[in-house]
Design an enzyme around this catalytic site. Structure first.
Site, PDB file in Angstrom:
ATOM      1  N   LEU A   1      40.949  35.129  47.207  1.00 16.36           N
ATOM      2  CA  LEU A   1      41.491  33.772  47.121  1.00 16.36           C
ATOM      3  C   LEU A   1      40.743  33.002  46.034  1.00 16.36           C
ATOM      4  O   LEU A   1      40.653  31.789  46.070  1.00 16.36           O
ATOM      5  CB  LEU A   1      41.314  33.091  48.485  1.00 16.36           C
ATOM      6  CG  LEU A   1      42.401  32.106  48.924  1.00 16.36           C
ATOM      7  CD1 LEU A   1      43.780  32.735  48.899  1.00 16.36           C
ATOM      8  CD2 LEU A   1      42.102  31.570  50.312  1.00 16.36           C
TER       9      LEU A   1
ATOM     10  N   CYS B   1      45.050  48.791  37.952  1.00 16.51           N
ATOM     11  CA  CYS B   1      45.747  49.003  39.230  1.00 16.51           C
ATOM     12  C   CYS B   1      46.709  47.881  39.603  1.00 16.51           C
ATOM     13  O   CYS B   1      47.922  48.086  39.596  1.00 16.51           O
ATOM     14  CB  CYS B   1      44.725  49.208  40.339  1.00 16.51           C
ATOM     15  SG  CYS B   1      43.759  50.700  40.087  1.00 16.51           S
TER      16      CYS B   1
ATOM     17  N   ARG C   1      41.520  47.732  30.672  1.00 19.39           N
ATOM     18  CA  ARG C   1      42.969  47.875  30.854  1.00 19.39           C
ATOM     19  C   ARG C   1      43.553  46.560  31.366  1.00 19.39           C
ATOM     20  O   ARG C   1      43.054  45.997  32.329  1.00 19.39           O
ATOM     21  CB  ARG C   1      43.274  49.026  31.830  1.00 19.39           C
ATOM     22  CG  ARG C   1      43.059  50.390  31.207  1.00 19.39           C
ATOM     23  CD  ARG C   1      43.259  51.479  32.211  1.00 19.39           C
ATOM     24  NE  ARG C   1      42.236  51.454  33.243  1.00 19.39           N
ATOM     25  CZ  ARG C   1      42.285  52.177  34.367  1.00 19.39           C
ATOM     26  NH1 ARG C   1      43.299  52.974  34.599  1.00 19.39           N
ATOM     27  NH2 ARG C   1      41.300  52.111  35.245  1.00 19.39           N
TER      28      ARG C   1
ATOM     29  N   PHE D   1      41.243  53.414  47.993  1.00 22.12           N
ATOM     30  CA  PHE D   1      41.232  51.956  47.875  1.00 22.12           C
ATOM     31  C   PHE D   1      40.012  51.454  47.102  1.00 22.12           C
ATOM     32  O   PHE D   1      39.681  50.279  47.181  1.00 22.12           O
ATOM     33  CB  PHE D   1      41.239  51.310  49.273  1.00 22.12           C
ATOM     34  CG  PHE D   1      42.437  51.710  50.091  1.00 22.12           C
ATOM     35  CD1 PHE D   1      43.659  51.078  49.915  1.00 22.12           C
ATOM     36  CD2 PHE D   1      42.360  52.736  51.017  1.00 22.12           C
ATOM     37  CE1 PHE D   1      44.779  51.454  50.662  1.00 22.12           C
ATOM     38  CE2 PHE D   1      43.461  53.121  51.771  1.00 22.12           C
ATOM     39  CZ  PHE D   1      44.678  52.472  51.587  1.00 22.12           C
TER      40      PHE D   1
HETATM   41  C1  UDX Z   1      42.001  47.122  43.030  1.00 20.56           C
HETATM   42  C2  UDX Z   1      41.973  47.134  44.575  1.00 20.56           C
HETATM   43  O1  UDX Z   1      41.090  46.098  45.029  1.00 20.56           O
HETATM   44  C3  UDX Z   1      41.507  48.485  45.081  1.00 20.56           C
HETATM   45  O2  UDX Z   1      41.565  48.525  46.499  1.00 20.56           O
HETATM   46  C4  UDX Z   1      42.414  49.569  44.493  1.00 20.56           C
HETATM   47  O3  UDX Z   1      41.967  50.846  44.892  1.00 20.56           O
HETATM   48  C5  UDX Z   1      42.446  49.490  42.974  1.00 20.56           C
HETATM   49  O4  UDX Z   1      42.842  48.173  42.577  1.00 20.56           O
HETATM   50  P1  UDX Z   1      40.160  46.934  41.093  1.00 20.56           P
HETATM   51  O5  UDX Z   1      41.315  46.993  40.148  1.00 20.56           O
HETATM   52  O6  UDX Z   1      38.948  47.759  40.852  1.00 20.56           O
HETATM   53  O7  UDX Z   1      40.660  47.302  42.581  1.00 20.56           O
HETATM   54  O8  UDX Z   1      39.665  45.412  41.103  1.00 20.56           O
HETATM   55  P2  UDX Z   1      39.686  44.186  42.115  1.00 20.56           P
HETATM   56  O9  UDX Z   1      38.314  43.911  42.569  1.00 20.56           O
HETATM   57  O10 UDX Z   1      40.725  44.356  43.148  1.00 20.56           O
HETATM   58  O11 UDX Z   1      40.114  43.009  41.121  1.00 20.56           O
HETATM   59  C6  UDX Z   1      41.358  43.049  40.438  1.00 20.56           C
HETATM   60  C7  UDX Z   1      41.541  41.832  39.576  1.00 20.56           C
HETATM   61  O12 UDX Z   1      41.778  40.672  40.371  1.00 20.56           O
HETATM   62  C8  UDX Z   1      40.370  41.492  38.672  1.00 20.56           C
HETATM   63  O13 UDX Z   1      40.877  41.159  37.393  1.00 20.56           O
HETATM   64  C9  UDX Z   1      39.731  40.288  39.326  1.00 20.56           C
HETATM   65  O14 UDX Z   1      39.103  39.448  38.400  1.00 20.56           O
HETATM   66  C10 UDX Z   1      40.952  39.604  39.955  1.00 20.56           C
HETATM   67  N1  UDX Z   1      40.647  38.786  41.132  1.00 20.56           N
HETATM   68  C11 UDX Z   1      40.156  39.371  42.264  1.00 20.56           C
HETATM   69  C12 UDX Z   1      40.925  37.427  41.124  1.00 20.56           C
HETATM   70  O15 UDX Z   1      41.391  36.876  40.113  1.00 20.56           O
HETATM   71  N2  UDX Z   1      40.686  36.687  42.252  1.00 20.56           N
HETATM   72  C13 UDX Z   1      40.201  37.237  43.390  1.00 20.56           C
HETATM   73  O16 UDX Z   1      40.023  36.506  44.388  1.00 20.56           O
HETATM   74  C14 UDX Z   1      39.917  38.624  43.402  1.00 20.56           C
END
Ligand code: UDX
Length: 479
Positions: free
Chosen positions: A261, A271, A341, A160
């Site tokens: 949020l 991912c 990505r 995760f």
């Molecule tokens: C995600 C999951 O959180 C992680 O548990 C899994 O193992 C892999 O995928 P990651 O892709 O590293 O991790 O990034 P994350 O911090 O989850 O953010 C994903 C995207 O959502 C980013 O583009 C971020 O900017 C966006 N985001 C995140 C929002 O737009 N709003 C939020 O409140 C949180």
């Protein structure tokens, strides 16, 4: 740091991408002897000399430290898996080129590489995000190809970790999920993660399918939360309401919580976008596509935020993007990462470029990756040179350096003080005070709603503090 702690399983990690390298380094830091393997000779050479092929805060230091102990080795020779008691599969499962299904060929190739060398009792542990049913299929494949046959067990331990927090998420995860088919596998996995378990990390021991599903469900839920608040941002845009204050108000409800949020340009990365698509695809194959049909809307809401950002920038450019000079701040899919990505920032930059704008991108870490994938865009070496002469500035990845920038200093560099804050990262009032036209997704133009003061004089009885009657005070005081 001490050398290998005796009587511990010897570990192999297959795949030295983001996940595999972090896993290998962290397990070596916990005292295990680890050999990480990959087919990519350049990557292995770079890792051997202590250089990470990607950016992750804190990981280069831990890599160098663990290399010095001799506990961590890198190799392109898959026969080294013959020495391992536990083999973690950490290869990528990207989106297929021709459909939304997950492409599993790296996993199949990893099994084909290691299986012939497994003539001893050992545990192979999948960590990649996979469609439900994959682990069972790989188990059959592995046991029929390995000389040790059913002595080679397969378990699934979904990962995760978030980019930018990789070490903490690996060494102190929120939970550990072990999909196993025997008590022995469970015992071995517990041994590998003895330290986080002793520190209180909860363990969910389950079957292979549940373990696979936990990961798909978790990422779908997170993506849904982000798209939910971004859908509310669309409603805010139609009503003049403020999505930031709405999100804050929702977050105090402990049943909802404030995590994931944050409204804005939406999610990207390697991912969440591909995982929700692969999950929907697999659910349809299993005949339960209707159960997750909402994920299509989650994806669509997310994509709409990118177009909405382009529209907002176009409005600031008086409806015509031709030859308009736009500074795009951010390229990585999120801060503290050089991963581009499915990066929303670069997708928006590409759309602006296609509409005829003169786009200059700046990102503190992701420029080399961005240049390779988007050679048609212009890049500036610094924040100041990116915004110089800009008619619109678009903040699309919320790096700390952008938050800290002084609006007056930036204002002196631009041609016109127009800024679109795609991540709600900036102090709107400070920008407005410095003469900027500040716009964001889901918040009304003008001063933030929180700052509005009553304009009419009010009767004194409305501004007096209300003291409860003594007889009632005890009833309403917290006990
Ligand atoms: C995600 C999951 O959180 C992680 O548990 C899994 O193992 C892999 O995928 P990651 O892709 O590293 O991790 O990034 P994350 O911090 O989850 O953010 C994903 C995207 O959502 C980013 O583009 C971020 O900017 C966006 N985001 C995140 C929002 O737009 N709003 C939020 O409140 C949180």
């Amino acid at each position: 740091m001490s050398s290998v702690i005796p009587n511990r399983p010897r570990i192999a990690v297959i795949g030295t991408g983001y996940l595999g390298t972090t896993q290998a380094v962290c397990l070596a830091a916990l005292g295990f002897a680890v050999t990480a393997m990959d087919v990519d000779q350049d990557k292995i050479s770079s890792l051997r000399s202590g250089l990470l092929p990607f950016y992750e805060p804190g990981l280069p230091e831990l890599l160098q430290e663990t290399l010095r102990t001799g506990r961590l080795q890198f190799s392109t020779e898959f026969e080294r898996s013959a020495d391992a008691d536990v083999i973690f599969l950490c290869v990528g499962t990207p989106q297929s080129a021709d459909s939304s299904a997950a492409d599993l060929h790296f996993l199949d190739a990893a099994i084909a590489e290691i299986a012939p060398h497994l003539a001893h009792k050992c545990l192979v542990v999948g960590k990649s995000t996979v469609p439900i049913g994959t682990a069972n299929r790989l188990r059959t494949l592995l046991q029929s190809a390995a000389p040790a046959g059913p002595l080679v067990e397969l378990a699934w331990n979904p990962e995760f970790l978030r980019e930018g927090h990789a070490i903490a998420d690996t060494l102190r995860p929120d939970r550990l999920v072990f999909g196993v088919t025997s008590e022995w596998s469970l015992r071995v996995l517990r041994g590998c993660f003895a330290q986080p378990i002793a520190a209180g990390t909860p363990v969910i021991a389950t079957d292979l399918a549940t373990a696979e599903l936990v990961k798909a469900a978790a990422n779908s839920f997170l993506a849904t939360k982000i798209s939910y608040i971004n859908a509310m941002a669309e409603v805010c845009e139609a009503t003049g309401a403020d999505v930031n204050l709405l999100a804050e108000a929702l977050s105090y409800d402990s049943r909802i919580g404030g995590g994931f949020l944050k409204p804005g340009l939406g999610f990207g990365g390697g991912c969440l976008p591909k995982d929700i698509r692969a999950f929907a695809h697999r659910a349809a194959e299993l005949g339960v596509g209707h159960a997750v049909v909402f994920l299509r809307e989650v994806d669509a809401i997310n994509q709409r935020r990118r177009q909405r950002t382009v529209d907002l920038i176009t409005e600031m450019a008086c409806g015509d993007l031709q030859e308009v000079k736009i500074a795009v701040l951010g390229a990585a899919f999120k801060p503290d990462s050089d991963d581009i990505r499915d990066a929303p920032a670069l997708d928006v930059a590409r759309m602006l470029h296609q509409a005829g704008a003169r786009v200059t991108v700046y990102d503190p870490r992701a420029m080399p990756n961005a240049r390779k994938s988007y050679p048609e865009l212009s890049y500036a070496p610094t924040l100041a040179s990116a915004v110089a002469g800009a008619e619109v500035v678009a903040l699309l990845t919320e790096w700390e350096v952008f938050r800290q920038a002084d609006p007056a200093v930036l204002g002196a560099l631009v041609e016109r003080r127009n800024i679109v804050d795609g991540r709600h990262a900036l102090d709107a009032a400070a920008y407005q005070a410095a003469g900027w036209d500040y716009r964001a997704l889901g918040t009304p133009a003008g001063p933030p709603a929180r700052l509005l003061e009553p304009v009419m004089p009010e009767p004194a009885r409305l501004s007096q503090p209300v003291v409860p009657e003594p007889a009632l005070a005890s009833a309403i005081e917290p006990v």
